[in-house]
Design an enzyme around this catalytic site. Structure first.
Site, PDB file in Angstrom:
ATOM      1  N   SER A 149       0.857  -1.219   0.116  1.00 45.49           N
ATOM      2  CA  SER A 149      -0.136  -0.036   0.048  1.00 45.49           C
ATOM      3  C   SER A 149       0.780   1.145   0.022  1.00 45.49           C
ATOM      4  O   SER A 149       2.061   1.362   0.675  1.00 45.49           O
ATOM      5  CB  SER A 149      -0.878  -0.064   1.101  1.00 45.49           C
TER       6      SER A 149
HETATM    7  N1  SAH Z   1      -0.846  -4.737   3.915  1.00 47.56           N
HETATM    8  C1  SAH Z   1      -0.391  -5.048   2.651  1.00 47.56           C
HETATM    9  C2  SAH Z   1      -1.136  -4.578   1.447  1.00 47.56           C
HETATM   10  C3  SAH Z   1      -1.340  -5.741   0.767  1.00 47.56           C
HETATM   11  S1  SAH Z   1      -2.637  -5.486  -0.730  1.00 47.56           S
HETATM   12  C4  SAH Z   1       0.833  -4.201   2.733  1.00 47.56           C
HETATM   13  O1  SAH Z   1       1.260  -3.450   3.496  1.00 47.56           O
HETATM   14  O2  SAH Z   1       1.880  -4.822   1.933  1.00 47.56           O
HETATM   15  C5  SAH Z   1      -3.939  -6.609   0.055  1.00 47.56           C
HETATM   16  C6  SAH Z   1      -3.499  -8.049   0.303  1.00 47.56           C
HETATM   17  O3  SAH Z   1      -4.747  -8.688   0.835  1.00 47.56           O
HETATM   18  C7  SAH Z   1      -3.084  -8.731  -0.923  1.00 47.56           C
HETATM   19  O4  SAH Z   1      -1.639  -9.476  -0.453  1.00 47.56           O
HETATM   20  C8  SAH Z   1      -4.154 -10.020  -1.309  1.00 47.56           C
HETATM   21  O5  SAH Z   1      -3.601 -11.043  -1.460  1.00 47.56           O
HETATM   22  C9  SAH Z   1      -4.890  -9.785   0.021  1.00 47.56           C
HETATM   23  N2  SAH Z   1      -6.069 -10.555   0.409  1.00 47.56           N
HETATM   24  C10 SAH Z   1      -7.011 -10.461  -0.493  1.00 47.56           C
HETATM   25  N3  SAH Z   1      -8.125 -11.141  -0.158  1.00 47.56           N
HETATM   26  C11 SAH Z   1      -7.868 -11.743   1.038  1.00 47.56           C
HETATM   27  C12 SAH Z   1      -8.433 -12.365   1.891  1.00 47.56           C
HETATM   28  N4  SAH Z   1      -9.653 -12.990   1.804  1.00 47.56           N
HETATM   29  N5  SAH Z   1      -7.757 -12.862   2.926  1.00 47.56           N
HETATM   30  C13 SAH Z   1      -6.527 -12.559   3.110  1.00 47.56           C
HETATM   31  N6  SAH Z   1      -5.842 -11.664   2.433  1.00 47.56           N
HETATM   32  C14 SAH Z   1      -6.538 -11.129   1.190  1.00 47.56           C
END
Ligand code: SAH
Length: 214
Positions: free
Chosen positions: A65
């Site tokens: 993010s």
């Molecule tokens: N907080 C992260 C941002 C990640 S983007 C950071 O700081 O890097 C969102 C993430 O959510 C992705 O890695 C995606 O694979 C995950 N995601 C999407 N749906 C999900 C679910 N149902 N359960 C767990 N993770 C999920």
């Protein structure tokens, strides 16, 4: 050494010019953003961009993010040092690292095994001992560790998963973007007994929340 100093300077510039200037005020959040080495969480070929205020690709169509978004969600979650926090979407692990400095315990769930493995190794290597990583479907929350003082969903949900509200402690805050791909509205939902107060926070663009584990 030269590199380390440049990263620290770039990070501080990001905090002052991107976060403070855009309205992040919580001193604990600003301090955590100034502390966590975001360059450790981005792919090696994107190191130069680690302290730009933008989301970056981390593989498998996912992103780390944008720093402003991480800071904003942490600020709006109104965290205190004793809080137990659940993060949905570990991704790179960066958000969990920032949260770990603001709360007592962080539980973070990722559905993609490759990202889960990379992030849990990285967080352990960097010494974030109060972060617990899970490979699971985060749409269900994390019943066995509930209740949580705050839940931060870092992927965009089309509709509000019911588990999150149920897993909030009294006074707990859920920060969640809701809407279609990359066009979500962020809400803070605060629990008061069996009542939930909804506040609209603003528009953001997130990758989608997807059911199931891969
Ligand atoms: N907080 C992260 C941002 C990640 S983007 C950071 O700081 O890097 C969102 C993430 O959510 C992705 O890695 C995606 O694979 C995950 N995601 C999407 N749906 C999900 C679910 N149902 N359960 C767990 N993770 C999920």
């Amino acid at each position: 050494m030269q590199f380390a100093m440049n990263f620290a300077l770039a990070r501080h510039t990001m905090v002052v010019e991107q976060l403070e200037r855009r309205g992040i005020r919580d001193p604990r959040v600003l301090e955590a953003m100034d502390w966590v080495p975001r360059h450790e969480f981005v792919p090696a070929e994107l190191l130069d961009l680690a302290y730009e205020d933008r989301a970056l690709p981390i593989g498998l169509d996912q992103t780390i993010s944008q720093p402003y978004t991480v800071a904003y969600m942490c600020q709006e979650a109104r965290l205190t040092p004793d809080d137990r926090v659940l993060e949905i979407g570990t991704g790179s692990g960066y958000g969990a690292a920032v949260l770990s400095l603001l709360a007592a315990e962080v539980h973070t769930i990722e559905r993609l095994e490759e990202l889960y493995v990379a992030a849990s190794d990285r967080l352990a290597r960097l010494g974030y001992e109060n972060v617990h990583c899970y490979l699971d479907d985060g749409t269900l929350g994390l019943e066995r560790e509930a209740p949580f003082d705050a839940i931060l969903c870092t992927a965009g949900a089309e509709t509000l998963p019911t588990a999150y509200q149920e897993q909030l402690a009294e006074g707990g805050r859920l920060i969640i973007p809701i809407g279609r791909h990359a066009h979500q509205e962020m809400y803070r939902i605060t629990r008061h007994g069996n009542q939930y107060a909804h506040e609209h926070l603003g528009s953001f663009g997130f990758v989608p929340l997807v059911e199931g584990v891969e």
